[in-house]
Design an enzyme around this catalytic site. Sequence first.
Site, PDB file in Angstrom:
ATOM      1  N   LYS A  64      22.117 -39.059   0.202  1.00 44.10           N
ATOM      2  CA  LYS A  64      22.426 -37.647   0.431  1.00 44.10           C
ATOM      3  C   LYS A  64      23.301 -37.490   1.672  1.00 44.10           C
ATOM      4  O   LYS A  64      24.271 -36.728   1.675  1.00 44.10           O
ATOM      5  CB  LYS A  64      21.137 -36.852   0.602  1.00 44.10           C
ATOM      6  CG  LYS A  64      20.355 -36.627  -0.686  1.00 44.10           C
ATOM      7  CD  LYS A  64      19.064 -35.874  -0.410  1.00 44.10           C
ATOM      8  CE  LYS A  64      18.287 -35.641  -1.702  1.00 44.10           C
ATOM      9  NZ  LYS A  64      16.993 -34.971  -1.483  1.00 44.10           N
TER      10      LYS A  64
ATOM     11  N   GLN B 105      12.237 -33.772   2.318  1.00 43.57           N
ATOM     12  CA  GLN B 105      12.102 -34.665   1.168  1.00 43.57           C
ATOM     13  C   GLN B 105      10.651 -34.728   0.688  1.00 43.57           C
ATOM     14  O   GLN B 105       9.733 -34.963   1.472  1.00 43.57           O
ATOM     15  CB  GLN B 105      12.597 -36.065   1.541  1.00 43.57           C
ATOM     16  CG  GLN B 105      12.597 -37.063   0.403  1.00 43.57           C
ATOM     17  CD  GLN B 105      13.656 -36.741  -0.640  1.00 43.57           C
ATOM     18  OE1 GLN B 105      14.711 -36.204  -0.328  1.00 43.57           O
ATOM     19  NE2 GLN B 105      13.378 -37.078  -1.885  1.00 43.57           N
TER      20      GLN B 105
ATOM     21  N   ASP C 287      16.952 -26.362  -1.197  1.00 49.52           N
ATOM     22  CA  ASP C 287      16.255 -26.945  -2.337  1.00 49.52           C
ATOM     23  C   ASP C 287      15.697 -25.862  -3.260  1.00 49.52           C
ATOM     24  O   ASP C 287      15.243 -26.157  -4.368  1.00 49.52           O
ATOM     25  CB  ASP C 287      15.115 -27.847  -1.855  1.00 49.52           C
ATOM     26  CG  ASP C 287      15.111 -29.205  -2.538  1.00 49.52           C
ATOM     27  OD1 ASP C 287      16.048 -29.482  -3.311  1.00 49.52           O
ATOM     28  OD2 ASP C 287      14.180 -29.986  -2.312  1.00 49.52           O
TER      29      ASP C 287
END
Length: 311
Positions: free
Chosen positions: A68, A112, A135
Amino acid sequence: MTEPVSAVPAPAPSMSARLIDGKAFAAAMTQRIAAEVHAFHDRYRVTPGLAVVLVGNDPASEVYVRNKALQTHRAGMRSFMHMLPATTSQAELLALVRRLNDDPEIHGILVQLPLPAGLDPVAVTNAIRPEKDVDGLGEVNAGRLALGQPGIVPCTPLGCLMLLKSELGDLRGLHAVVIGASNLVGKPMAQLLLAEGCTVSVGHIDTRDPAALARQGDILVVATGVGGLVRGDWIKPGATVIDVGITRVTLPSGKTRLIGDVAFDEAVARAGRITPVPGGVGPMTIACLLNNTLAAARQIVGAAADPGGTP
């Protein structure tokens, strides 16, 4: 549901399904985003910044997070990595999120998942300011999606929808079956498909006959985390199959390979279109993360520069 497929390699399939190249789609998308990042910087003299927080030392998550960061730099954005030990407390993690919320150089925050035991992922994701929740997992953005209002959409379902529309165009009237009902993929995927005019069915761990349900789908999206769960005879002939899962299995030789939630060698003989694993949904998730970060920066910086105007 059934047990995952054996790791023993199957004979090479007789291909019939069209492969959906998520890797190529994502590469083109990232190139477009990079050009838009450059234009954004020229206008506001600001570079979009993405903060990624990883708690613990899970090797797979570490590789994914570093990828990422690499893609973020390639798109011309700034990447801020926060690698925390597994012993990090809930209070310490929330304190970091609050600092990132208040940092003007950060326009997107991603923690994460999964988190180590003892940490509450719901509390953490809800602590991220909605405008920085790239997200799309916090309650504000999830609620906006459920109500059909503008907000930040979770990256993986958004990428799946982009691939579906690129292959099928107008999705109205199609029966879409989603296998898996997680907050991360299954639920938002169903909401996105409903908004496109699909008839949507969702299967989950308590579904009594998931194979029969799956066979009804013109579109079949599978996101269970169980490698090889969906067999070829679960698929309606000619259906478009989006395989979100990715599992690393060990072969008798001792080597490893990646498989999806769909038994690919069986599925390609029945599906009309299918995403491979790897090279299907995975690259789209990162491309959509970059897209969401740029959109967040436009909203935050544009609103500050032009109050009451359009960013």
